[in-house]
Design an enzyme around this catalytic site. Structure first.
Site, PDB file in Angstrom:
ATOM      1  N   LYS A 119       0.783  -1.316  -0.107  1.00  0.00           N
ATOM      2  CA  LYS A 119      -0.095   0.097   0.192  1.00  0.00           C
ATOM      3  C   LYS A 119       0.722   1.265  -0.185  1.00  0.00           C
ATOM      4  O   LYS A 119       0.371   2.263  -0.665  1.00  0.00           O
ATOM      5  CB  LYS A 119      -0.934   0.059   1.086  1.00  0.00           C
ATOM      6  CG  LYS A 119      -0.562  -0.325   2.592  1.00  0.00           C
ATOM      7  CD  LYS A 119      -1.747  -0.065   3.558  1.00  0.00           C
ATOM      8  CE  LYS A 119      -1.090  -0.608   4.918  1.00  0.00           C
ATOM      9  NZ  LYS A 119      -0.331  -1.749   5.068  1.00  0.00           N
ATOM     10  N   ASN A 142      -1.084   6.968   6.261  1.00  0.00           N
ATOM     11  CA  ASN A 142      -0.260   6.131   7.097  1.00  0.00           C
ATOM     12  C   ASN A 142       1.316   6.088   6.727  1.00  0.00           C
ATOM     13  O   ASN A 142       1.946   5.402   7.035  1.00  0.00           O
ATOM     14  CB  ASN A 142      -0.885   4.555   6.892  1.00  0.00           C
ATOM     15  CG  ASN A 142      -0.253   3.590   8.047  1.00  0.00           C
ATOM     16  OD1 ASN A 142      -0.274   4.090   9.079  1.00  0.00           O
ATOM     17  ND2 ASN A 142       0.234   2.322   7.399  1.00  0.00           N
ATOM     18  N   HIS A 187      -0.865  -8.639  12.306  1.00  0.00           N
ATOM     19  CA  HIS A 187      -1.561  -8.019  13.329  1.00  0.00           C
ATOM     20  C   HIS A 187      -2.440  -8.942  14.092  1.00  0.00           C
ATOM     21  O   HIS A 187      -3.571  -8.706  14.718  1.00  0.00           O
ATOM     22  CB  HIS A 187      -2.522  -6.738  13.119  1.00  0.00           C
ATOM     23  CG  HIS A 187      -1.590  -5.838  12.335  1.00  0.00           C
ATOM     24  ND1 HIS A 187      -0.370  -4.906  12.924  1.00  0.00           N
ATOM     25  CD2 HIS A 187      -1.564  -5.102  11.011  1.00  0.00           C
ATOM     26  CE1 HIS A 187       0.130  -4.107  11.891  1.00  0.00           C
ATOM     27  NE2 HIS A 187      -0.555  -4.380  10.812  1.00  0.00           N
TER      28      HIS A 187
END
Length: 441
Positions: A119, A142, A187
Site C-alpha cells: 500500500k 499512514n 496483526h
C-alpha cells in the site's frame, strides 16, 4: 456524528506526529474546544510542541478526562477494544481517529489504498503520477504526512494510505476510489482472527464510489452488494496484462498501456502495484498517457527492496518495510542472484505463523540469520539458519563469508520495536552497516 456540533471537550489519546496534527486541527476549529491530551509514555514525543494551554497527562491513563469528554480522538495504535476506552464507549461517547476528522473537513476529492502489503508503494506512486499529470496532489495518512496536516496544503486531490487500525475509527470518509490490494496474516495480536482483520480493511469501501479489488484474492472484494467494482490482475481482464509479439504489457481492458519491462520498479508484485495506480487515476479521470514517464522512472520507496550498497559484485538490499510474512515472500519471489543470499530476519512477530516462508527458502541458495525477540521462531524453517542477538552481530558473522555475486538482504518479516524505534530506524541502521562493510576490503 460527522462534525463538532455540540462538542465542547475533546480528549486526544496519544501524541507523536499524528496526535500533534489532531491537536493543531482541533485548535483551528471555529468552536472554542477544550483540548486535553493523554499519553501513556512518560515523555511522549512532541510534548515540547504542545501549546501551553493544552493540558497533558503522561505516563498512564486519566479515566476522569475520558468520562467527561464529549469526543475522544484516539491514536490508531490503541484498539477500540482497549479496556481503558470501554467505559467511555459504553457511556456513548464518540471515539474517532484522525482520518475521521479529516473526513469531516476535506473538500477536494480523495482516493485511498489499504492492504496487507504494497500500500505504501501504491500510494506514493499514485501521488507521483497524479502530480505528473498536472493535478496538485497531497499524499499521506499512514505514510509520510499525517492526514490532517495535508489539509494545510492547497490540493486538488488527496491520496491516502490507510491501515486497518485507522479504518477501525473511520466511518464517514467519502472516496472517489478505494483499493484493497491483498489480505495476508498480520496483526494477529490485535485481531481475533483473519475474518476480523478483513472486516477492518473492508471499511475502506463503505463510502467509496469505485472499489478496486485483486482478482487473485477474493477476500478483497466488498461484501456489500451494488458497489461499482473494478479489478486488477495478471490476466487480460479490466486492469491486467496482455502479450503482444512476445512482449508483456500492462493494459486497460486489453488495450496495451506500457511494456512491463519499461517499468522503473522490478518484480511481479510491482506490476500489480502499477496496475492499481493506473486504476485509481482512471477512476478520477486522470489520463494515464500523461503519467507514463513516472512509471518508467519511479524506483520505489526507501526501505522497500532498496539497493543501498553495491560493491565488488555484492549487493546489499534494505527491505526493512517487510514487517510481515507476505511482504518478505513478495521480496523473495523471482529473486535472481548469481551467488548466495544472506537473509536477515526477525524482530517482533506479532503472533504470525512463519511456516509459509519455508518453501520459498528451500529453493534459494541462502544462509539465514535470525535476530531479535522472535528470531528463534525462524530457526526451524530451514537448516541453513543461524541465531544472532542483533542485526549488527548477524552482519559481523556473515561478512567474512561474502563472495562476488552474493546479496545481503534485510527482509525481516517482523516489526522492529524490540530493538528499534520503527522500521525506518532499522532500515537506516542496516544501510549504515551496509555502506560501512561494503567499503572494507
Amino acid at each position: 456524528m460527522t462534525g463538532f456540533g455540540g462538542v465542547k471537550s475533546v480528549v486526544v489519546v496519544g501524541l507523536g506526529m499524528t496526535g500533534l496534527s489532531v491537536v493543531k486541527h482541533l485548535l483551528r476549529q471555529p468552536e472554542a474546544l477544550i483540548v486535553k491530551v493523554i499519553d501513556t509514555r512518560e515523555t511522549p514525543p512532541g510534548q515540547d510542541q504542545l501549546p501551553e494551554h493544552v493540558e497533558l497527562y503522561s505516563g498512564g491513563w486519566q479515566q476522569d478526562w475520558l468520562l467527561e469528554a464529549d469526543l475522544i480522538v484516539t491514536n490508531p495504535g490503541i484498539a477500540l477494544a482497549s479496556h481503558q476506552l470501554q467505559p467511555a464507549i459504553k457511556k456513548g461517547t464518540p471515539v474517532v481517529g484522525d482520518i475521521e476528522l479529516f473526513a469531516w473537513a476535506v473538500t477536494a476529492p480523495v482516493i485511498a489504498i489499504t492492504g496487507s502489503n504494497g500500500k505504501s508503494t501504491v500510494t506514493d506512486l499514485t501521488g507521483e503520477m497524479a502530480n505528473a499529470a498536472g493535478v496538485k496532489t497531497a499524499v499521506g495518512g499512514n505514510i509520510g504526512f499525517a492526514a490532517l496536516d495535508l489539509l494545510e496544503q492547497e490540493a486538488e486531490l488527496y491520496v491516502l494510505e490507510l491501515s486497518s487500525f485507522q479504518l477501525e475509527t473511520t466511518s464517514s470518509l467519502k472516496l472517489k476510489a478505494a483499493a484493497f490490494l491483498n489480505l495476508s496474516e498480520d496483526h494477529m495480536d490485535r485481531y481475533q482472527g483473519m475474518a476480523d482483520y478483513r472486516q477492518a480493511k473492508l471499511r475502506i469501501f463503505d463510502n467509496a464510489d469505485v472499489c478496486i479489488v485483486n482478482r487473485d484474492d477474493k477476500e478483497t472484494y466488498p461484501d456489500i452488494k451494488g458497489k461499482t467494482v473494478k479489478s486488477f490482475g495478471f490476466d487480460e481482464g479490466n486492469y491486467g496484462c496482455v502479450i503482444q509479439n512476445g512482449v508483456s504489457y500492462l493494459a486497460i481492458d486489453s488495450t496495451p498501456i506500457i511494456a512491463a519491462d519499461e517499468l522503473g520498479l522490478v518484480g511481479k508484485h510491482n506490476i500489480a502495484n502499477s496496475l492499481v495506480a493506473i486504476a485509481l487515476l482512471d477512476a478520477v479521470g486522470i489520463k494515464v498517457a500523461s503519467t507514463l514517464e513516472i512509471l518508467r522512472t519511479y524506483n520505489g520507496l526507501t526501505h522497500r527492496c532498496q539497493v543501498v550498497a553495491d560493491n565488488k559484485g555484492i549487493r546489499w538490499v534494505n527491505d526493512s518495510k517487510a514487517t510481515n510474512v507476505a511482504s518478505t515472500l513478495a521480496a523473495l519471489s523471482g529473486l535472481k542472484i548469481d551467488g548466495k543470499l544472506h537473509l536477515l530476519v526477525g524482530g517482533v512477530g506479532k503472533g504470525a505463523d512463519f511456516s509459509e516462508l519455508s518453501p520459498a527458502l528451500h529453493d534459494l541458495n541462502l544462509m539465514m540469520y535470525c535476530f531479535g525477540e522472535d528470531g528463534d521462531q525462524f530457526l526451524s524453517l530451514d537448516p541453513r539458519s543461524q541465531q544472532c542477538q542483533t542485526m549488527d552481530e548477524a552482519i559481523e558473522n556473515l561478512f567474512p563469508t561474502l563472495a562476488e555475486g552474493d546479496m545481503v538482504m534485510l527482509s525481516p518479516a517482523c516489526a522492529s520495536f524490540d530493538q528499534y524505534a520503527n522500521f525506518m530506524a532499522r532500515g537506516d541502521a542496516f544501510t549504515q552497516l551496509a555502506r560501512q562493510y561494503s567499503t572494507e576490503s
